[in-house]
Design a protein around this motif. Sequence first.
Motif, PDB file in Angstrom:
ATOM      1  N   ASN A 106       2.439 -40.324 -70.229  1.00  0.00           N
ATOM      2  CA  ASN A 106       2.178 -39.027 -70.818  1.00  0.00           C
ATOM      3  C   ASN A 106       0.669 -38.700 -70.669  1.00  0.00           C
ATOM      4  O   ASN A 106      -0.042 -39.593 -70.305  1.00  0.00           O
ATOM      5  CB  ASN A 106       2.183 -38.795 -72.499  1.00  0.00           C
TER       6      ASN A 106
ATOM      7  N   GLU B  97      20.745 -29.699 -66.297  1.00  0.00           N
ATOM      8  CA  GLU B  97      19.485 -31.661 -66.250  1.00  0.00           C
ATOM      9  C   GLU B  97      18.115 -31.701 -66.230  1.00  0.00           C
ATOM     10  O   GLU B  97      17.276 -31.872 -66.375  1.00  0.00           O
ATOM     11  CB  GLU B  97      20.073 -32.847 -65.304  1.00  0.00           C
TER      12      GLU B  97
ATOM     13  N   LYS C  97       6.054 -36.082 -72.707  1.00  0.00           N
ATOM     14  CA  LYS C  97       7.122 -36.407 -73.087  1.00  0.00           C
ATOM     15  C   LYS C  97       8.601 -35.746 -73.792  1.00  0.00           C
ATOM     16  O   LYS C  97       9.730 -35.820 -74.710  1.00  0.00           O
ATOM     17  CB  LYS C  97       7.803 -38.234 -73.159  1.00  0.00           C
TER      18      LYS C  97
ATOM     19  N   SER D  97       8.144 -33.067 -75.114  1.00  0.00           N
ATOM     20  CA  SER D  97       8.557 -32.222 -74.843  1.00  0.00           C
ATOM     21  C   SER D  97       9.186 -31.658 -73.331  1.00  0.00           C
ATOM     22  O   SER D  97      10.106 -31.028 -73.227  1.00  0.00           O
ATOM     23  CB  SER D  97       7.669 -30.580 -74.589  1.00  0.00           C
ATOM     24  N   GLN D  98       8.743 -32.870 -73.358  1.00  0.00           N
ATOM     25  CA  GLN D  98      10.387 -33.070 -72.519  1.00  0.00           C
ATOM     26  C   GLN D  98       9.959 -31.650 -71.352  1.00  0.00           C
ATOM     27  O   GLN D  98      10.761 -31.485 -70.559  1.00  0.00           O
ATOM     28  CB  GLN D  98      11.678 -32.929 -72.395  1.00  0.00           C
ATOM     29  N   TYR D  99       8.357 -32.166 -70.717  1.00  0.00           N
ATOM     30  CA  TYR D  99       9.035 -31.214 -69.326  1.00  0.00           C
ATOM     31  C   TYR D  99       7.637 -31.559 -68.683  1.00  0.00           C
ATOM     32  O   TYR D  99       6.695 -32.792 -69.028  1.00  0.00           O
ATOM     33  CB  TYR D  99       8.264 -29.376 -69.612  1.00  0.00           C
TER      34      TYR D  99
ATOM     35  N   SER E 192      13.664 -40.636 -69.428  1.00  0.00           N
ATOM     36  CA  SER E 192      13.640 -40.269 -68.268  1.00  0.00           C
ATOM     37  C   SER E 192      12.004 -41.182 -68.538  1.00  0.00           C
ATOM     38  O   SER E 192      11.536 -41.017 -69.185  1.00  0.00           O
ATOM     39  CB  SER E 192      13.711 -38.986 -67.603  1.00  0.00           C
TER      40      SER E 192
ATOM     41  N   THR F  57      11.399 -28.511 -66.742  1.00  0.00           N
ATOM     42  CA  THR F  57      11.983 -29.125 -67.700  1.00  0.00           C
ATOM     43  C   THR F  57      13.099 -30.092 -67.335  1.00  0.00           C
ATOM     44  O   THR F  57      13.814 -29.792 -66.798  1.00  0.00           O
ATOM     45  CB  THR F  57      12.479 -28.054 -69.194  1.00  0.00           C
ATOM     46  N   TYR F  58      13.176 -31.031 -67.925  1.00  0.00           N
ATOM     47  CA  TYR F  58      14.636 -31.849 -67.806  1.00  0.00           C
ATOM     48  C   TYR F  58      15.289 -31.981 -69.548  1.00  0.00           C
ATOM     49  O   TYR F  58      14.895 -31.607 -70.288  1.00  0.00           O
ATOM     50  CB  TYR F  58      14.192 -33.233 -67.515  1.00  0.00           C
ATOM     51  N   SER F  59      16.659 -32.990 -69.132  1.00  0.00           N
ATOM     52  CA  SER F  59      17.387 -32.911 -70.495  1.00  0.00           C
ATOM     53  C   SER F  59      17.686 -34.271 -70.980  1.00  0.00           C
ATOM     54  O   SER F  59      17.379 -34.640 -72.211  1.00  0.00           O
ATOM     55  CB  SER F  59      18.125 -32.705 -70.331  1.00  0.00           C
ATOM     56  N   ASP F  60      17.285 -35.618 -69.456  1.00  0.00           N
ATOM     57  CA  ASP F  60      17.144 -36.800 -70.163  1.00  0.00           C
ATOM     58  C   ASP F  60      16.174 -36.815 -70.902  1.00  0.00           C
ATOM     59  O   ASP F  60      15.102 -37.699 -70.207  1.00  0.00           O
ATOM     60  CB  ASP F  60      17.638 -37.564 -69.070  1.00  0.00           C
ATOM     61  N   ARG F  61      16.140 -37.664 -71.935  1.00  0.00           N
ATOM     62  CA  ARG F  61      14.965 -37.801 -72.949  1.00  0.00           C
ATOM     63  C   ARG F  61      14.248 -39.717 -72.563  1.00  0.00           C
ATOM     64  O   ARG F  61      13.032 -40.087 -72.567  1.00  0.00           O
ATOM     65  CB  ARG F  61      15.719 -38.680 -74.462  1.00  0.00           C
TER      66      ARG F  61
END
Lengths: 116, 115
Positions: free
Chosen positions: A53, A3, A67, A69-71, A30, A24-28
């Motif tokens: 952002n 995650e 968001k 790039s999810q980092y 969040s 980095t995270y997997s839940d778009r």
Amino acid sequence: QKEVEQNSGPLSVPEGAIASLNCTYSDRGSQSFFWYRQYSGKSPELIMSIYSNGDKEDGRFTAQLNKASQYVSLLIRDSQPSDSATYLCAFVPAYAGGTSYGKLTFGQGTILTVHP
Amino acid sequence: EAQVTQNPRYLITVTGKKLTVTCSQNMNHEYMSWYRQDPGLGLRQIYYSMNVEVTDKGDVPEGYKVSRKEKRNFPLILESPSPNQTSLYFCASSPLLGADNQPQHFGDGTRLSIL
């Protein structure tokens, strides 16, 4: 995929340099992201929160959120030996909705050492 | 002084012997949460509570129970402890989770060893 993943440490920087910590995270979905600092043998303390952002600055600390790039990252300018600690990123996952607003997922932490 | 108090700070016990770790906060916070910390795994949330009588599972709730009968207290119960629950445990509280400038206040931690 985990995650949340933080850049593997330990990270060592000289005093006065910029320390860069990444997560980095997997839940778009969040929306809420946090950085905690934990000194050895102590409890974590919140140092930054970010929801939109872009960049958020607080003294020597800058949190950056992307968001798409999810980092999320944390920059520490003019690093000091007193910044030596484990840094944990955390986020509130959006996947469960409703009462999951109270859930908080942490990364495994990155050990930062600032040497004189 | 605003604080989150955990007890005990250290405990060595044996498999199967029920134990309770207490957590109390004096800040009238709605939100409370329990975490465990293991080397290389960061903090993992066990249970959380949004208010009195409102609790929900975190990421690793198996083997644990909680209750929130009063706003200030949020005990963590291990009905039948096992060695894989040997860990460092933290309790935390905040007025709300995620609201800006509302940091979680953490207790000093409880180090549990289950033999």
